[in-house]
Motif scaffolding. Structure first.
Motif, mmCIF file in Angstrom:
data_model
loop_
_atom_site.group_PDB
_atom_site.id
_atom_site.type_symbol
_atom_site.label_atom_id
_atom_site.label_comp_id
_atom_site.label_asym_id
_atom_site.label_seq_id
_atom_site.Cartn_x
_atom_site.Cartn_y
_atom_site.Cartn_z
ATOM 1 N N THR A 1 0.840 -1.205 0.000
ATOM 2 C CA THR A 1 0.000 0.000 0.000
ATOM 3 C C THR A 1 0.870 1.248 0.000
ATOM 4 O O THR A 1 1.878 1.307 0.717
ATOM 5 C CB THR A 1 -0.914 0.032 1.256
ATOM 6 O OG1 THR A 1 -1.598 -1.217 1.381
ATOM 7 C CG2 THR A 1 -1.939 1.153 1.170
ATOM 8 N N TYR A 2 0.462 2.258 -0.787
ATOM 9 C CA TYR A 2 1.189 3.537 -0.847
ATOM 10 C C TYR A 2 0.195 4.685 -0.914
ATOM 11 O O TYR A 2 -0.960 4.498 -1.316
ATOM 12 C CB TYR A 2 2.090 3.601 -2.096
ATOM 13 C CG TYR A 2 3.120 2.508 -2.170
ATOM 14 C CD1 TYR A 2 4.343 2.603 -1.491
ATOM 15 C CD2 TYR A 2 2.884 1.348 -2.909
ATOM 16 C CE1 TYR A 2 5.287 1.593 -1.549
ATOM 17 C CE2 TYR A 2 3.822 0.325 -2.970
ATOM 18 C CZ TYR A 2 5.017 0.450 -2.291
ATOM 19 O OH TYR A 2 5.945 -0.555 -2.348
ATOM 20 N N VAL A 3 0.663 5.871 -0.544
ATOM 21 C CA VAL A 3 -0.124 7.077 -0.806
ATOM 22 C C VAL A 3 -0.190 7.240 -2.329
ATOM 23 O O VAL A 3 0.821 7.089 -3.028
ATOM 24 C CB VAL A 3 0.511 8.321 -0.152
ATOM 25 C CG1 VAL A 3 -0.201 9.592 -0.591
ATOM 26 C CG2 VAL A 3 0.476 8.192 1.367
ATOM 27 N N TYR A 4 -1.392 7.522 -2.837
ATOM 28 C CA TYR A 4 -1.573 7.620 -4.287
ATOM 29 C C TYR A 4 -0.750 8.743 -4.915
ATOM 30 O O TYR A 4 -0.683 9.851 -4.384
ATOM 31 C CB TYR A 4 -3.061 7.859 -4.625
ATOM 32 C CG TYR A 4 -3.261 8.376 -6.035
ATOM 33 C CD1 TYR A 4 -3.241 7.502 -7.121
ATOM 34 C CD2 TYR A 4 -3.410 9.744 -6.287
ATOM 35 C CE1 TYR A 4 -3.379 7.973 -8.419
ATOM 36 C CE2 TYR A 4 -3.559 10.226 -7.574
ATOM 37 C CZ TYR A 4 -3.536 9.336 -8.641
ATOM 38 O OH TYR A 4 -3.671 9.812 -9.921
ATOM 39 N N SER A 5 -0.142 8.431 -6.019
ATOM 40 C CA SER A 5 0.428 9.419 -6.942
ATOM 41 C C SER A 5 0.337 8.784 -8.330
ATOM 42 O O SER A 5 0.320 7.547 -8.444
ATOM 43 C CB SER A 5 1.884 9.743 -6.602
ATOM 44 O OG SER A 5 2.717 8.645 -6.931
ATOM 45 N N PRO A 6 0.282 9.572 -9.407
ATOM 46 C CA PRO A 6 0.228 8.994 -10.751
ATOM 47 C C PRO A 6 1.398 8.046 -11.018
ATOM 48 O O PRO A 6 1.221 6.989 -11.643
ATOM 49 C CB PRO A 6 0.276 10.216 -11.674
ATOM 50 C CG PRO A 6 -0.303 11.321 -10.852
ATOM 51 C CD PRO A 6 0.148 11.050 -9.448
ATOM 52 N N GLU A 7 2.592 8.394 -10.506
ATOM 53 C CA GLU A 7 3.776 7.549 -10.721
ATOM 54 C C GLU A 7 3.631 6.210 -9.996
ATOM 55 O O GLU A 7 3.957 5.150 -10.540
ATOM 56 C CB GLU A 7 5.045 8.265 -10.213
ATOM 57 C CG GLU A 7 5.408 9.552 -10.955
ATOM 58 C CD GLU A 7 4.455 10.693 -10.648
ATOM 59 O OE1 GLU A 7 4.209 11.513 -11.569
ATOM 60 O OE2 GLU A 7 3.922 10.754 -9.519
ATOM 61 N N LYS A 8 3.106 6.270 -8.764
ATOM 62 C CA LYS A 8 2.954 5.036 -7.985
ATOM 63 C C LYS A 8 1.884 4.136 -8.613
ATOM 64 O O LYS A 8 2.028 2.915 -8.652
ATOM 65 C CB LYS A 8 2.590 5.379 -6.539
ATOM 66 C CG LYS A 8 2.666 4.213 -5.582
ATOM 67 C CD LYS A 8 3.978 3.469 -5.609
ATOM 68 C CE LYS A 8 5.105 4.210 -4.938
ATOM 69 N NZ LYS A 8 6.359 3.409 -4.925
ATOM 70 N N LYS B 1 1.123 3.962 -11.781
ATOM 71 C CA LYS B 1 1.719 3.387 -12.991
ATOM 72 C C LYS B 1 2.605 2.184 -12.644
ATOM 73 O O LYS B 1 2.529 1.123 -13.275
ATOM 74 C CB LYS B 1 2.551 4.471 -13.709
ATOM 75 C CG LYS B 1 2.753 4.219 -15.202
ATOM 76 C CD LYS B 1 3.516 5.373 -15.854
ATOM 77 C CE LYS B 1 2.669 6.626 -15.945
ATOM 78 N NZ LYS B 1 3.376 7.713 -16.662
ATOM 79 N N ALA B 2 3.410 2.327 -11.585
ATOM 80 C CA ALA B 2 4.303 1.245 -11.165
ATOM 81 C C ALA B 2 3.510 0.037 -10.658
ATOM 82 O O ALA B 2 3.840 -1.115 -10.956
ATOM 83 C CB ALA B 2 5.253 1.750 -10.078
ATOM 84 N N LEU C 1 0.428 -0.759 -11.476
ATOM 85 C CA LEU C 1 -0.277 -1.381 -12.604
ATOM 86 C C LEU C 1 0.592 -2.415 -13.302
ATOM 87 O O LEU C 1 0.101 -3.433 -13.793
ATOM 88 C CB LEU C 1 -0.717 -0.310 -13.621
ATOM 89 C CG LEU C 1 -1.992 0.480 -13.319
ATOM 90 C CD1 LEU C 1 -2.167 1.604 -14.319
ATOM 91 C CD2 LEU C 1 -3.220 -0.435 -13.335
ATOM 92 N N ARG C 2 1.886 -2.137 -13.346
ATOM 93 C CA ARG C 2 2.820 -3.079 -13.988
ATOM 94 C C ARG C 2 3.027 -4.322 -13.128
ATOM 95 O O ARG C 2 3.359 -5.384 -13.620
ATOM 96 C CB ARG C 2 4.175 -2.399 -14.243
ATOM 97 C CG ARG C 2 4.159 -1.384 -15.374
ATOM 98 C CD ARG C 2 5.573 -1.019 -15.811
ATOM 99 N NE ARG C 2 6.304 -0.296 -14.786
ATOM 100 C CZ ARG C 2 6.341 1.030 -14.687
ATOM 101 N NH1 ARG C 2 5.678 1.794 -15.551
ATOM 102 N NH2 ARG C 2 7.031 1.618 -13.721
ATOM 103 N N GLN C 3 2.822 -4.170 -11.818
ATOM 104 C CA GLN C 3 3.158 -5.236 -10.876
ATOM 105 C C GLN C 3 2.003 -6.176 -10.540
ATOM 106 O O GLN C 3 2.204 -7.367 -10.336
ATOM 107 C CB GLN C 3 3.690 -4.597 -9.586
ATOM 108 C CG GLN C 3 4.490 -5.553 -8.722
ATOM 109 C CD GLN C 3 5.158 -4.804 -7.567
ATOM 110 O OE1 GLN C 3 5.147 -3.578 -7.500
ATOM 111 N NE2 GLN C 3 5.719 -5.561 -6.641
ATOM 112 N N TYR C 4 0.752 -5.621 -10.460
ATOM 113 C CA TYR C 4 -0.380 -6.418 -9.981
ATOM 114 C C TYR C 4 -1.549 -6.386 -10.962
ATOM 115 O O TYR C 4 -1.847 -5.336 -11.549
ATOM 116 C CB TYR C 4 -0.858 -5.885 -8.627
ATOM 117 C CG TYR C 4 0.184 -6.005 -7.535
ATOM 118 C CD1 TYR C 4 0.525 -7.250 -7.009
ATOM 119 C CD2 TYR C 4 0.842 -4.874 -7.043
ATOM 120 C CE1 TYR C 4 1.487 -7.374 -6.010
ATOM 121 C CE2 TYR C 4 1.804 -4.985 -6.048
ATOM 122 C CZ TYR C 4 2.125 -6.241 -5.540
ATOM 123 O OH TYR C 4 3.080 -6.358 -4.557
ATOM 124 N N PRO C 5 -2.268 -7.525 -11.116
ATOM 125 C CA PRO C 5 -3.423 -7.553 -12.022
ATOM 126 C C PRO C 5 -4.655 -6.834 -11.462
ATOM 127 O O PRO C 5 -5.563 -6.468 -12.200
ATOM 128 C CB PRO C 5 -3.705 -9.049 -12.189
ATOM 129 C CG PRO C 5 -3.133 -9.699 -10.969
ATOM 130 C CD PRO C 5 -1.961 -8.857 -10.556
#
Length: 367
Positions: free
Chosen positions: A125-132, A134-135, A137-141
């Motif tokens: 879990t992370y605080v939302y940012s567009p960069e986070k 994007k990362a 999305l690449r990692q989890y379905p």
């Protein structure tokens, strides 16, 4: 004759309109049955200079009546709005509270994710940012984008990668459903950015969280709501749990959003078999105790927690969320009225235990 123990319940009110009126009315009545004087009050009812407090109790025919009450020996905090007047009262030394102030969802998640005793149950879990986003999305379905404060299932968005497309499902601030089907990750980023702006609650932040496949029933999200409370001896004890099953096609299981409550064993045993279901239940109980110990170490004395636990399709348990002022309607919906009654009595029993403990200490000091 032993004087009655006096317990105040701090909550929000406007006129004679209260938050959670049904639950709080039952809490006052449970206190009466246990021989205590229990009443509701809000920040505007405290007259500290005169050591006077205005309290409210339910009337026989419905509604509330107010009167002057004895200064409470212990206060149960059920205030859910972080308004300045509440915060000022909460951080004063006017009362002894049964439960300590808690923190924002993100800080709690971060604390648990960094503690060796519980981190194995915490989704990334992370605080939302567009960069986070994007990362992730690449990692989890599957991903969830959700507010950093508790919302009862509002403003939560589920993002699923299916083939060459992304399917988005959510409920907005008014619980209305939202769906979108997008082709590219960049489109998802733009869509989510707009969602986060429009669906923000009380200027809070948003989190992006590793999604879990919780469809133990096809096309329905399920999770477990477990209630752990302090008992009359001041010890942590699991009161009970049940499964929340979301509507078909819904992104969440919340009862507010049309979800349904069903007994734990009916679903989990059917899916995993009796032996595995018992193992999962034991793990959920163990998780609840560990989480309660860790959070109490950090925040001070607590009284109860509602845990939302996800069991994925492989039978692995995950902690989705912790609520320090939980509801208990799941027991009512399952028609488990004995558990429902116990879940209401326990906060009063614990408050009475604290008063007895304090009185015992005073007697020992006097000797």
């Amino acid at each position: 004759m032993t004087p009655k123990k006096v317990i105040g319940i701090l909550t929000w009110r406007a006129g004679k309109r209260f938050a959670e009126p049904d639950y709080l009315s039952r809490l006052v009545k449970a206190g009466r049955e246990l021989g205590a004087e229990v009443f509701l009050f809000s920040h505007q009812d405290v007259f500290a200079k005169d050591r006077k407090i205005r309290g409210f109790v339910p009337k026989a025919g419905g509604g509330w009546e107010s009167n002057w009450h004895s200064w409470p020996q212990i206060v149960i905090d059920r205030y859910r709005r972080r308004v300045p007047e509440y915060m000022k009262l909460r951080h004063s030394n006017l009362f002894e509270f049964a439960n300590s102030p808690f923190s924002k969802k993100w800080r709690v998640t971060e604390l648990l994710a960094n503690d060796a005793r519980v981190k194995m149950w915490i989704p990334e879990t992370y605080v939302y940012s567009p960069e986070k986003l994007k990362a992730m999305l690449r990692q989890y379905p599957i991903l969830y984008v959700k507010p950093g404060i508790g919302t009862g299932g509002k403003s939560i968005l589920k993002v699923s990668a299916r083939g060459k497309r992304y399917e988005l499902q959510g409920r907005d601030k008014r619980y209305a459903r939202t769906n979108a089907s997008l082709q590219r990750a960049e489109e998802v980023n733009q869509w989510v950015r707009k969602w986060v702006t429009e669906q923000r609650i009380s200027n809070g932040n948003f989190l992006v969280q590793q999604g879990l496949n919780l469809e133990l029933i096809p096309n329905r999200v399920t999770d477990i709501r477990l209630l752990i409370q302090k008992n009359e001896k001041g010890q942590w004890s699991v009161t009970g749990c049940g499964v929340r099953m979301g509507e078909s096609g819904s992104s969440t299981s919340n009862l507010h959003g049309g979800g349904r409550a069903i007994p734990f064993h009916r679903l989990v045993t059917k899916r995993f078999g009796e032996e595995r279901a018992q193992q999962i239940l034991r793990e959920c109980h163990h998780m609840a105790h560990q989480v309660a110990f860790v959070l109490e170490e950090k925040f001070g004395r607590m009284m109860e927690f509602g845990l939302d636990i996800g069991v994925d399709v492989d039978g692995k348990s995950w902690l989705i969320e912790v609520n320090p002022k939980p509801g208990r309607e799941i027991f009512k919906q399952m028609k488990a009225m004995d558990l429902y009654a116990e879940s209401i009595s326990r906060p009063v029993q614990f408050a009475m235990h604290l008063i007895e403990e304090k009185e015992g200490n005073c007697i020992r000091l006097a000797k």
